[in-house]
Enzyme design. Structure first.
Site, PDB file in Angstrom:
ATOM      1  N   GLY A   1      42.182  53.046  29.932  1.00  0.00           N
ATOM      2  CA  GLY A   1      41.868  51.752  29.314  1.00  0.00           C
ATOM      3  C   GLY A   1      42.516  50.588  30.045  1.00  0.00           C
ATOM      4  O   GLY A   1      42.975  49.630  29.430  1.00  0.00           O
TER       5      GLY A   1
ATOM      6  N   VAL B   1      48.101  43.997  36.833  1.00  0.00           N
ATOM      7  CA  VAL B   1      48.437  42.811  37.620  1.00  0.00           C
ATOM      8  C   VAL B   1      47.223  42.199  38.324  1.00  0.00           C
ATOM      9  O   VAL B   1      47.374  41.227  39.024  1.00  0.00           O
ATOM     10  CB  VAL B   1      49.538  43.082  38.672  1.00  0.00           C
ATOM     11  CG1 VAL B   1      50.883  43.225  38.017  1.00  0.00           C
ATOM     12  CG2 VAL B   1      49.191  44.275  39.520  1.00  0.00           C
TER      13      VAL B   1
ATOM     14  N   ALA C   1      43.277  37.807  40.095  1.00  0.00           N
ATOM     15  CA  ALA C   1      42.408  36.873  40.816  1.00  0.00           C
ATOM     16  C   ALA C   1      41.080  37.551  41.117  1.00  0.00           C
ATOM     17  O   ALA C   1      41.038  38.740  41.423  1.00  0.00           O
ATOM     18  CB  ALA C   1      43.079  36.438  42.115  1.00  0.00           C
TER      19      ALA C   1
ATOM     20  N   LYS D   1      39.073  29.125  40.191  1.00  0.00           N
ATOM     21  CA  LYS D   1      39.520  29.453  41.545  1.00  0.00           C
ATOM     22  C   LYS D   1      38.423  29.092  42.539  1.00  0.00           C
ATOM     23  O   LYS D   1      37.291  29.561  42.413  1.00  0.00           O
ATOM     24  CB  LYS D   1      39.838  30.959  41.607  1.00  0.00           C
ATOM     25  CG  LYS D   1      40.199  31.450  42.990  1.00  0.00           C
ATOM     26  CD  LYS D   1      40.497  32.935  43.015  1.00  0.00           C
ATOM     27  CE  LYS D   1      40.619  33.431  44.439  1.00  0.00           C
ATOM     28  NZ  LYS D   1      40.654  34.887  44.538  1.00  0.00           N
TER      29      LYS D   1
ATOM     30  N   THR E   1      39.607  41.762  45.735  1.00  0.00           N
ATOM     31  CA  THR E   1      38.360  42.523  45.693  1.00  0.00           C
ATOM     32  C   THR E   1      38.345  43.710  44.736  1.00  0.00           C
ATOM     33  O   THR E   1      37.287  44.309  44.532  1.00  0.00           O
ATOM     34  CB  THR E   1      38.031  43.038  47.104  1.00  0.00           C
ATOM     35  OG1 THR E   1      39.238  43.506  47.719  1.00  0.00           O
ATOM     36  CG2 THR E   1      37.429  41.933  47.948  1.00  0.00           C
TER      37      THR E   1
ATOM     38  N   SER F   1      46.309  55.833  27.000  1.00  0.00           N
ATOM     39  CA  SER F   1      47.637  56.133  26.491  1.00  0.00           C
ATOM     40  C   SER F   1      48.541  54.912  26.666  1.00  0.00           C
ATOM     41  O   SER F   1      48.825  54.502  27.790  1.00  0.00           O
ATOM     42  CB  SER F   1      48.205  57.333  27.270  1.00  0.00           C
ATOM     43  OG  SER F   1      49.594  57.341  27.183  1.00  0.00           O
TER      44      SER F   1
ATOM     45  N   PRO G   1      37.161  29.407  51.451  1.00  0.00           N
ATOM     46  CA  PRO G   1      36.456  28.915  50.260  1.00  0.00           C
ATOM     47  C   PRO G   1      35.347  29.861  49.818  1.00  0.00           C
ATOM     48  O   PRO G   1      34.866  30.677  50.603  1.00  0.00           O
ATOM     49  CB  PRO G   1      35.846  27.606  50.771  1.00  0.00           C
ATOM     50  CG  PRO G   1      35.570  27.875  52.223  1.00  0.00           C
ATOM     51  CD  PRO G   1      36.617  28.840  52.695  1.00  0.00           C
TER      52      PRO G   1
END
Ligand code: FAD
Length: 499
Positions: free
Chosen positions: A13, A48, A51, A79, A343, A40, A97
């Site tokens: 999860g 983490v 982005a 962003k 990515t 769990s 960009p």
């Protein structure tokens, strides 16, 4: 072919697990299929990944999410791309960009015209021809509808990964997906087919299924530990194998971009969210000790640290097969590429999209399984080459790590690309590739690789007309960027601030 699929079990999860469960609940639905997710709390998630790239808009659209609600719920910011600091050489910075440079130029990449113009004018600032770059440099952002003859402002989000998973959990559960809390102790297989048949939790409960999506993270509980898919180790090109991550208080303006700063033995990310900044040092332990990396990260934060640094270990690479029998791996269980170009969540999304396209409604077909594995292998390899290019094309030789990068022999697929770009100013990308020619141009030119030539079409215009045309384009782009409000002001005025 096996029998039809009815019971789908998602193992894990984290972001990958809940993205998968949400997408399945929305598309194939829970009327005909049961969708169960096991996770769990004791094991927890990586949590983490913050982005993203613009493809996330497509995923949110498939789910039918209200973008404003999504932004508030996940404390997201906008962003426009990634600022690369100290990558080409110390003291240098450039921007990657999300949008195009310049304007449509007679069907040939804008960079060809720009290359001729830059030689003519001596002005090598390609960033001045990109709206996202200029808006980012002045901290501006606003969602704008496409307008004729004006550059589009492309964007993605930076968000709190834990809040995103929680948001998707509520979404999936509201559509009938069932969550089971518990630690999987054993995975049982059918003696005849070898397929996974059920999971046994450590309190004795069992969960049976016809089809399992392994989102169990780096360990690959089903795909590797049970089925032994094997792993292609890419550390000969991407030596970073650790990341120290720590959130900190936000300081200053809310910047609409992610920053990646090259460091002595890797690089540091800075991701501004509404309520805090995410930071991390991605490094190779062959070139710097863990304690030293954590210490340096702590010294290089914008504001006070909000927690102790968490160190994650990984090996760059991918699972040799992501789909075996009735198990398909998505997320960290299927491979890992460092988050330099944000990515990973996209690769999760790409795998979900392919699963939905090839959904094994009538049963498991080896041809479909092969197709999925081939396509995912290519996705990973293409992203891999793009990331390696950031390290390989550099003037830095100030530390052992950077000298190693300069001496590294890149994969043939990347070498060919670099050669063609150097010789002709072109990057030959497949139509379906994630990173297009404009992305390659941004990185290679930013890292200091300037082509020796450009396309013949760019010669078919007088120097005066070239100056006039590019001058007009640049002025329109500058005007567009300058017309946007500060990012923080926009978030507030548009009612997008979360808690
Ligand atoms: P995890 O988050 O590890 O989740 C695994 C799940 O499996 C958990 O719920 C766990 O409880 C469960 N589980 C495991 N074993 C068992 C068991 N025995 N029983 C029950 N449950 C079990 N991606 C981006 O797109 N952008 C970024 O900026 C970005 N930054 C990153 C930085 C770092 C340092 C790292 C490591 C990754 C980053 N990523 C980023 C990647 C991103 O975090 C992951 O792709 C994403 O979070 C998906 O993780 P996951 O769900 O596959 O695995």
């Amino acid at each position: 072919m096996s029998g039809p699929i009815r019971n789908i079990v998602v193992v894990g999860g984290g972001t990958a697990g809940w993205m998968t469960a949400a997408a399945l609940a929305q598309t194939v639905g829970t009327q005909r299929y049961s969708i169960t997710l096991v996770e769990s709390e004791q094991i927890g998630t990586v949590g983490v990944g913050e982005a993203t790239i613009p493809m996330i808009l497509l995923f949110n659209k498939v789910l039918g999410l209200d973008e404003d609600v999504f932004i508030r719920e996940t404390n997201a910011t906008f962003k426009l791309g990634i600022e690369f600091v100290d990558w080409r050489r110390l003291g240098h910075r450039y921007f990657h960009p999300f949008g195009l440079y310049g304007a449509d130029m007679d069907g040939v990449g804008f960079q060809h015209f720009w290359l001729r113009w830059a030689r003519q004018s001596g002005d090598w600032d390609h960033g001045a021809f990109n709206a996202e770059t200029l808006a980012a440099a002045s901290g501006r952002f606003m969602r704008t509808p496409p307008a004729p003859n004006l550059p589009k402002i492309n964007y993605a989000f930076q968000f709190d990964a834990a809040l995103y998973a929680a948001f998707l959990r509520r979404y999936a559960e509201a559509r009938g997906a069932v969550r089971v809390e518990g630690r999987i102790a054993t995975v049982e297989r059918d003696g005849e087919s070898g397929h996974v048949s059920r999971l046994v939790l450590d309190d004795g409960r069992t969960i049976a299924g016809d089809f399992f999506v392994d989102c169990s993270g780096f360990r690959g509980l089903l795909i590797e530990e049970t089925l032994g898919a094997g792993y292609d180790d890419w550390s000969r090109w991407l030596p970073c194998n650790r990341a120290a991550a720590v959130p900190c208080e936000r300081a200053g303006e809310l910047t609409p971009y992610t920053r990646a700063t090259a460091r002595e033995a890797g690089w540091q990310w800075r991701i501004p969210l509404q309520h805090r900044s995410g930071n991390g040092y991605v490094f190779s332990d062959a070139f710097i000790g863990e304690d030293e990396a954590v210490r340096l990260l702590g010294e290089r934060l914008d504001g006070a640290a909000l927690a102790d640094a968490k160190v994650l270990k990984f090996t760059a690479g991918r699972r040799r097969r992501s789909w075996i029998g009735n198990v398909l791996a998505i997320g960290l269980s299927s491979g890992f590429l460092e988050p330099l170009e944000s990515t990973s969540i996209h690769l999760v999304q790409a795998a979900i999209a392919k699963l939905l396209t090839l959904f094994p409604k009538a049963g498991l077909d080896p041809w479909v399984v092969d197709k999925f594995n081939r396509e995912m292998a290519l996705e990973y390899e293409q992203v891999r080459d793009f990331i390696i290019a950031h390290y390989k094309v550099t003037e830095r030789d100030d530390t052992e790590f950077w000298r190693w990068c300069q001496a590294m022999v890149p994969p043939d697929s990347l070498n060919q690309r670099l050669e063609v770009f150097r010789a002709r100013g072109e990057v030959l990308v497949d139509q379906r590739e994630l990173f297009k020619e404009t992305n390659w141009f941004a990185i290679l030119a930013g890292q200091g690789l300037m082509p020796n030539d450009y396309h013949a079409v760019a010669d078919n215009i007088s120097p005066e007309e070239l100056s006039l045309r590019l001058g007009r384009i640049r002025a329109a782009i500058q005007e567009r960027a300058a017309s946007l409000p500060p990012h923080g002001v926009y978030l507030e005025k548009a009612g997008l601030l979360g808690l």
